[in-house]
Design a protein around this motif. Sequence first.
Motif, PDB file in Angstrom:
ATOM      1  N   ASP A   1       0.836  -1.198   0.000  1.00  0.00           N
ATOM      2  CA  ASP A   1       0.000   0.000   0.000  1.00  0.00           C
ATOM      3  C   ASP A   1       0.870   1.246   0.000  1.00  0.00           C
TER       4      ASP A   1
ATOM      5  N   ILE B   1       1.435   5.329  -2.190  1.00  0.00           N
ATOM      6  CA  ILE B   1       1.016   6.284  -3.220  1.00  0.00           C
ATOM      7  C   ILE B   1       2.266   6.923  -3.807  1.00  0.00           C
TER       8      ILE B   1
ATOM      9  N   ILE C   1      -2.768  -0.448  -3.905  1.00  0.00           N
ATOM     10  CA  ILE C   1      -3.562  -0.924  -2.772  1.00  0.00           C
ATOM     11  C   ILE C   1      -3.595  -2.447  -2.832  1.00  0.00           C
ATOM     12  N   ASN C   2      -3.349  -3.088  -1.726  1.00  0.00           N
ATOM     13  CA  ASN C   2      -3.301  -4.558  -1.685  1.00  0.00           C
ATOM     14  C   ASN C   2      -2.350  -5.118  -2.750  1.00  0.00           C
TER      15      ASN C   2
ATOM     16  N   SER D   1      -6.500   5.968   1.571  1.00  0.00           N
ATOM     17  CA  SER D   1      -6.013   4.587   1.468  1.00  0.00           C
ATOM     18  C   SER D   1      -5.032   4.193   2.571  1.00  0.00           C
ATOM     19  N   SER D   2      -4.787   5.082   3.527  1.00  0.00           N
ATOM     20  CA  SER D   2      -3.858   4.790   4.622  1.00  0.00           C
ATOM     21  C   SER D   2      -2.635   3.999   4.140  1.00  0.00           C
ATOM     22  N   PRO D   3      -1.827   4.624   3.295  1.00  0.00           N
ATOM     23  CA  PRO D   3      -0.671   3.929   2.712  1.00  0.00           C
ATOM     24  C   PRO D   3       0.492   3.816   3.698  1.00  0.00           C
ATOM     25  N   GLU D   4       1.302   2.805   3.469  1.00  0.00           N
ATOM     26  CA  GLU D   4       2.519   2.650   4.271  1.00  0.00           C
ATOM     27  C   GLU D   4       3.506   3.774   3.952  1.00  0.00           C
TER      28      GLU D   4
ATOM     29  N   TYR E   1      -3.922   8.361  12.015  1.00  0.00           N
ATOM     30  CA  TYR E   1      -2.868   8.095  11.030  1.00  0.00           C
ATOM     31  C   TYR E   1      -1.522   8.713  11.424  1.00  0.00           C
TER      32      TYR E   1
ATOM     33  N   LYS F   1       2.367   7.457  10.951  1.00  0.00           N
ATOM     34  CA  LYS F   1       2.399   6.089  10.421  1.00  0.00           C
ATOM     35  C   LYS F   1       2.905   5.995   8.985  1.00  0.00           C
TER      36      LYS F   1
ATOM     37  N   VAL G   1     -10.870  -1.592   0.907  1.00  0.00           N
ATOM     38  CA  VAL G   1      -9.563  -0.970   1.146  1.00  0.00           C
ATOM     39  C   VAL G   1      -9.389  -0.770   2.649  1.00  0.00           C
TER      40      VAL G   1
ATOM     41  N   GLY H   1      -6.048  -0.389   3.918  1.00  0.00           N
ATOM     42  CA  GLY H   1      -4.785   0.328   4.120  1.00  0.00           C
ATOM     43  C   GLY H   1      -3.787  -0.500   4.888  1.00  0.00           C
ATOM     44  N   HIS H   2      -2.598   0.070   5.087  1.00  0.00           N
ATOM     45  CA  HIS H   2      -1.532  -0.739   5.699  1.00  0.00           C
ATOM     46  C   HIS H   2      -1.803  -1.008   7.177  1.00  0.00           C
ATOM     47  N   ASP H   3      -2.671  -0.206   7.800  1.00  0.00           N
ATOM     48  CA  ASP H   3      -2.890  -0.328   9.249  1.00  0.00           C
ATOM     49  C   ASP H   3      -4.306  -0.743   9.605  1.00  0.00           C
TER      50      ASP H   3
ATOM     51  N   ALA I   1      -7.957   2.584   6.677  1.00  0.00           N
ATOM     52  CA  ALA I   1      -8.196   3.402   5.478  1.00  0.00           C
ATOM     53  C   ALA I   1      -9.660   3.830   5.386  1.00  0.00           C
ATOM     54  N   GLY I   2      -9.899   4.877   4.615  1.00  0.00           N
ATOM     55  CA  GLY I   2     -11.272   5.251   4.289  1.00  0.00           C
ATOM     56  C   GLY I   2     -11.964   6.121   5.308  1.00  0.00           C
TER      57      GLY I   2
END
Lengths: 324, 324
Positions: free
Chosen positions: A136, A138, A152-153, A259-262, A293, A296, B157, B159-161, B164-165
């Motif tokens: 994950d 962006i 994502i995923n 998308s709460s990316p790493e 978030y 993170k 989705v 997200g990594h944790d 997400a969303g």
Amino acid sequence: MTINMEKPYVVGMDIGGTNTVFGVVDSRGNVLASDSVKTQQYENIDDYVDAVCKKLLPLLSQFGGAEKIKGMGVGAPNGNYYSGTIEFAPNLPWKGIIPLASMFEERLGIPTALTNDANAAAIGEMTYGAARGMKDFIMITLGTGVGSGIVINGQLVYGHDGFAGELGHVIVDRNGRACGCGRKGCLETYCSATGVARTAREFLVQRTEPSLLRNVPADEIQSKDVYDAAVKGDKLAQDIFEFTGRILGQALADFIAFSSPEAIVLFGGLAKSGDYIMKPIQKAIDENILKIYAGKTKLLLSQLKDADAAVLGASALGWEVKEN
Amino acid sequence: MTINMEKPYVVGMDIGGTNTVFGVVDSRGNVLASDSVKTQQYENIDDYVDAVCKKLLPLLSQFGGAEKIKGMGVGAPNGNYYSGTIEFAPNLPWKGIIPLASMFEERLGIPTALTNDANAAAIGEMTYGAARGMKDFIMITLGTGVGSGIVINGQLVYGHDGFAGELGHVIVDRNGRACGCGRKGCLETYCSATGVARTAREFLVQRTEPSLLRNVPADEIQSKDVYDAAVKGDKLAQDIFEFTGRILGQALADFIAFSSPEAIVLFGGLAKSGDYIMKPIQKAIDENILKIYAGKTKLLLSQLKDADAAVLGASALGWEVKEN
């Protein structure tokens, strides 16, 4: 990435408004040979494909010919992954919908996939660069415009129509700067290289303090000039990066809520302005992020080798392309 | 959704700040039996789990007991799908990190998955509702707050944790209304039911025209009052929906640039205000969308049956849960 010893190479091709660059790449991300043509020189798409093939085929024969190539990946503005077409790209000479992937497949006999340049960069970063092992993240490309590729995923997000991920056109100020897309206040009107130059011209008019940038004719100022001035301690130039970084960081904080990316990986000349731009971006993320978030998501610079980045990014798609 | 004839049912549970509702659901999305407990009555999480099980077990025995249940899905504020925990939920009585999925698994012997309520609604919509067959859509829940569940490539989705969303906390006005999250101008301060009531109070102060809403004490106004007044032709009430719909539509246009979904599905009381809210939302999307997305993303209302929606949404997760 599946490495087939009988087909140990891929081809990457990056189509820009000015140049089309292509090369043969191995599984470790080495660009073994590359060449280019001038995109604008070919108003007819068949002539263009001819010109590319004429230069690409000799490269391929150095490595055993097309049968040694697993796949070809093409990064292009307005590239649609699902259909392999370029659709209504304003900065390319060809109008309408161009079935470029199938045209190359027919000519070369190599399975070909096509996507937009920022998506290609994201796949490149996941395959060879700063996002290796991430599922994950962006990718944000800071060039003439602002592009994005969202993973994502472990999968690139193409959306239902193949055009997902136009984060450069998220609106950051509804009464803001006019954008090439016809709307106002898009992120890329502030945070692209062009946006930085625009901010410079704005600041030079609004302020009266001395600045090294006053030595450059206003309509010739480029983001590189701003960087050079900032390095020399020019306060106004440094403020331009503060302003740019704050707007980008605020926008990134919103993207994280999606998308709460790493990680967020930044790519392009502007990202190389070091702390002048990275510190204000990080500060604005920290000040604007929703608490759950906080701290993170990593903010990273692209690790793709500079000269090769565009070809590498596109080539990574070549490992994933399916044979017909 | 895999239907195993030996385990033909799932359990859905929706944990709200006030009520916890749970029920047994079949593969067609019928809630066969349901019950509830008062969430706030149980400060101790063990007492809460006891109380739920005490009411849930008799329901299960009507359908052959726990061995007939494929899985249980729980929708909860601040629910983390990866860990099955509720983490620091401000509106629930239990502090810190609560391993609720495993607590229920131990007590009931039913594989249990947990996610936040908007994600549960999205899975419900994909399984039983307006998003059946869709691989890319965004669910927006308009309740006390604004929640979201994003589906891309047929997958939710997380997200990594796992968080997400949170599109209700995308910032639409950096100098805007104070939000419960501690920041300013979040989407939900305008477009939730609470936000609509807030807009009503603001408009009543700013304007001098007569309005049916002036008959309601200002701090008792609810979005339902605004709807009732709008239906009776009250211009000020209709303007409140115009204002709310415009802000939501502008935000949705930006969300489309992220994942280019086939549809945006709206859920919750506010969405049921019909054309008063839907028309301005659609208008604002059309006016603010990037050209390549124009006219492509459908704006839909949830098709989950109202009284059952929360239980149904959570139950859909029960079909997907893996046995340990």
